[in-house]
Design a protein around this motif. Sequence first.
Motif, PDB file in Angstrom:
ATOM      1  N   GLY A 102      34.697  34.515  38.928  1.00  0.00           N
ATOM      2  CA  GLY A 102      34.793  33.780  40.182  1.00  0.00           C
ATOM      3  C   GLY A 102      36.206  33.608  40.672  1.00  0.00           C
TER       4      GLY A 102
ATOM      5  N   ARG B 280      37.049  30.417  48.476  1.00  0.00           N
ATOM      6  CA  ARG B 280      36.236  31.118  49.473  1.00  0.00           C
ATOM      7  C   ARG B 280      35.034  30.268  49.884  1.00  0.00           C
ATOM      8  NH1 ARG B 280      37.354  35.329  45.929  1.00  0.00           N
ATOM      9  NH2 ARG B 280      35.252  35.299  45.049  1.00  0.00           N
TER      10      ARG B 280
ATOM     11  N   ALA C 274      35.111  40.913  45.480  1.00  0.00           N
ATOM     12  CA  ALA C 274      35.855  39.745  45.952  1.00  0.00           C
ATOM     13  C   ALA C 274      37.209  39.607  45.255  1.00  0.00           C
ATOM     14  CB  ALA C 274      35.028  38.481  45.728  1.00  0.00           C
ATOM     15  N   THR C 275      37.320  40.169  44.051  1.00  0.00           N
ATOM     16  CA  THR C 275      38.515  40.008  43.238  1.00  0.00           C
ATOM     17  C   THR C 275      39.642  40.967  43.628  1.00  0.00           C
ATOM     18  OG1 THR C 275      37.262  39.164  41.342  1.00  0.00           O
ATOM     19  CG2 THR C 275      39.367  40.179  40.846  1.00  0.00           C
TER      20      THR C 275
ATOM     21  N   SER D 194      36.868  32.103  43.993  1.00  0.00           N
ATOM     22  CA  SER D 194      35.575  31.888  44.656  1.00  0.00           C
ATOM     23  C   SER D 194      35.396  30.473  45.188  1.00  0.00           C
ATOM     24  CB  SER D 194      34.423  32.230  43.704  1.00  0.00           C
ATOM     25  OG  SER D 194      34.469  31.431  42.550  1.00  0.00           O
ATOM     26  N   THR D 195      35.970  29.470  44.532  1.00  0.00           N
ATOM     27  CA  THR D 195      35.821  28.111  45.077  1.00  0.00           C
ATOM     28  C   THR D 195      36.622  27.951  46.372  1.00  0.00           C
ATOM     29  OG1 THR D 195      37.416  27.491  43.360  1.00  0.00           O
ATOM     30  CG2 THR D 195      35.145  26.782  43.047  1.00  0.00           C
TER      31      THR D 195
ATOM     32  N   ILE E  10      38.644  29.152  39.574  1.00  0.00           N
ATOM     33  CA  ILE E  10      37.458  28.554  40.173  1.00  0.00           C
ATOM     34  C   ILE E  10      37.415  27.044  39.963  1.00  0.00           C
ATOM     35  CG2 ILE E  10      36.040  29.011  38.120  1.00  0.00           C
ATOM     36  CD1 ILE E  10      33.706  29.622  40.024  1.00  0.00           C
TER      37      ILE E  10
ATOM     38  N   THR F 173      29.510  41.981  42.953  1.00  0.00           N
ATOM     39  CA  THR F 173      29.976  41.037  43.975  1.00  0.00           C
ATOM     40  C   THR F 173      31.322  40.461  43.606  1.00  0.00           C
ATOM     41  OG1 THR F 173      27.683  40.454  44.514  1.00  0.00           O
ATOM     42  CG2 THR F 173      29.398  38.918  45.211  1.00  0.00           C
ATOM     43  N   GLN F 174      31.477  40.078  42.345  1.00  0.00           N
ATOM     44  CA  GLN F 174      32.726  39.490  41.907  1.00  0.00           C
ATOM     45  C   GLN F 174      33.871  40.503  41.935  1.00  0.00           C
ATOM     46  OE1 GLN F 174      33.387  36.234  41.369  1.00  0.00           O
ATOM     47  NE2 GLN F 174      31.321  35.981  42.132  1.00  0.00           N
TER      48      GLN F 174
ATOM     49  N   LEU G  80      27.793  33.978  41.953  1.00  0.00           N
ATOM     50  CA  LEU G  80      28.906  33.779  41.042  1.00  0.00           C
ATOM     51  C   LEU G  80      28.738  34.543  39.738  1.00  0.00           C
ATOM     52  CD1 LEU G  80      29.604  29.952  41.458  1.00  0.00           C
ATOM     53  CD2 LEU G  80      30.701  31.862  42.625  1.00  0.00           C
TER      54      LEU G  80
END
Length: 643
Positions: free
Chosen positions: A111, A117, A174-175, A114-115, A63, A170-171, A165
Amino acid sequence: MKKILGVLVVIAAVAGAVWYLFLRDDPVAAAQDVAEAEAAVTLSEYPEKVLWGDTHLHTDNSIDAFGFGTRLGPDAALQFARGDMVTSTTGIDAQLSRPLDFLVIADHSDGLGSTRRLYDAPRALIQDETLLRWHDMMHESPEQSQLAIAELITAASNGTLPEALRDPETQAEATKDIWTTHLATLDKYYEPGKFTPIAGYEWTAMPGGNNLHRVVMYRDGFERTSATLPYPGIDGEIDGLFDYMDAYEAATGGRVLAIPHNSNLSNGLMFELTQADGGPMTAETSRRRAHREPVVEATQIKGDSESHPFLSPNDEFASFGDAGWEIGNLSLTAPKDNSMLAGEYLREALKRGLSIEQQTGVNPYKFGMIGSTDSHTTLATADEDNFFGKHTGTEPDAERANAPQNLGTRVGRFGWNYLASGYAAVWAKANTRAEIFDAMMRREVYATTGPRMTVRFFGGADFSGTDFSGDWVASAYANGVPMGGELEDTGSAPQFIVSALKDPEGAHLDRVQIVKGWINSDGTTSEKVFDVIWSDQDTRRTVGGKVPAVGDTVDRAKATYTNDIGAAELQTVWTDPEYRAGQNAFYYVRVLEIPTPRWVLFDALRFGFELSEEAKANSVGQERAYTSPIWVNQPASGAANAP
């Protein structure tokens, strides 16, 4: 609740792994090929060759690394580590002079990706005001992107990250794709016997900005590691991580360990005398921590954590790379005072372990030592003349040595504060995941600040016949224990074999020291540093019990040195002259090179600029290695530490 979350993180990954199989090339077949290649590797009778690696490297999946500007991913990291030339994010050709033997890409679990994304997301779909502002800052300029990530790190320290985050579900969703893709990439580059990528990540607990981070490292390949997801850490506690590790091993039959790092930025919390809730340390907690954390990171880019002058005032080499890092915690949200140092530095932690062992029967801080880089550039280099900095904003240029490197919102730290450090040295029977992992579990490892000196350390009852001829290493294994091992106190002074060979491409050696720590009958602890062998002993005679300085051949204007001083090899058998029967103690080796230029001198020469006065004062150093200790225990204490 923590145990339930740990199990859920393991189970939730199974769906992601199954989904992955339908959309990608078959990684299970690749894993079977890897298993066959591993089985074909011949194991030596005992560890004959040291393996060099980095267990703490970040790519654009982290991240913060992406926000700092890194645009190189795991493929580039693995190519670089195995010796290929790659182009850095800022467009510089980068290559190691010698490849590494193994690599752990330890991107942040929180995250993950995540940055990237957020950066790629359509602006109109971003509803959170903070995330929208960070999105715009990342697109505005590299400087604004670094400011955005500095704000993100501070928010993580203060517990004010946006919910997107922070939410585990959610994480986890996304992971899944990033993690399983990453694991398959590791197998693609795995060459058992030659080059070993190892699965892992960084767990980033940071209460109030105090660094309690760990690198989590697996023994296993795709089949097992794809059945889990990296465990989130920003809001976590260490018991939650250990519960996750228990759940992983129970569910998969695999193995996993954790590596604490940057204890020097924990403001005293990493190696406490009590449990996290302030209660007395228990035998169960001590045993669990010793088992789960067999090694710690003694040195890296954000400073050296072996010892500190305040804690070891009689040790003239205790200060190394601590400038700029002793003013506060990781995020500089809280200043540091001297009362915190004992909970941050490894020598003191080893002594604290003896104290806790006296009270509970178990030593929680019976750890070995390794080094690693913590680079966020995707480039695992700890070489002074090939240093690519902490992140892409500190890749080689004419500004980085003198400029503030405060990640946007911090004060008091500058480019020259960063170390070109370090590497993990592992004595393993073969270059495979299992053998490297098992060596770490038995603590047969050591740390260096970058140079690749070869260090052996054995303890036993009688090495008096050792003359370093023939197969003396096999004899030492047969008649003693290597670094990381334990000896039973027999009532007579233990003996130690020490052998240190210079880095073939590096500087001569100044001296070899043995650092001893012990617990007294009244419960207090003590330490002493012994110079056991040094270069030019006929002319460098001790004065007041101290060995004189080796000298300095560094030409500051040319960033060069000569090996006209020092020794290429130092070997001896040493018996503790101050042994006392019945004292639990530890012994570890510190090897010091002669003075050599730091990376700031190479930068000044390469780019033609003048270093600041502070940078000049810190432009030469004595690189070093720290071995894992050997413990001498009373019979009962040795048994109590069994996992």
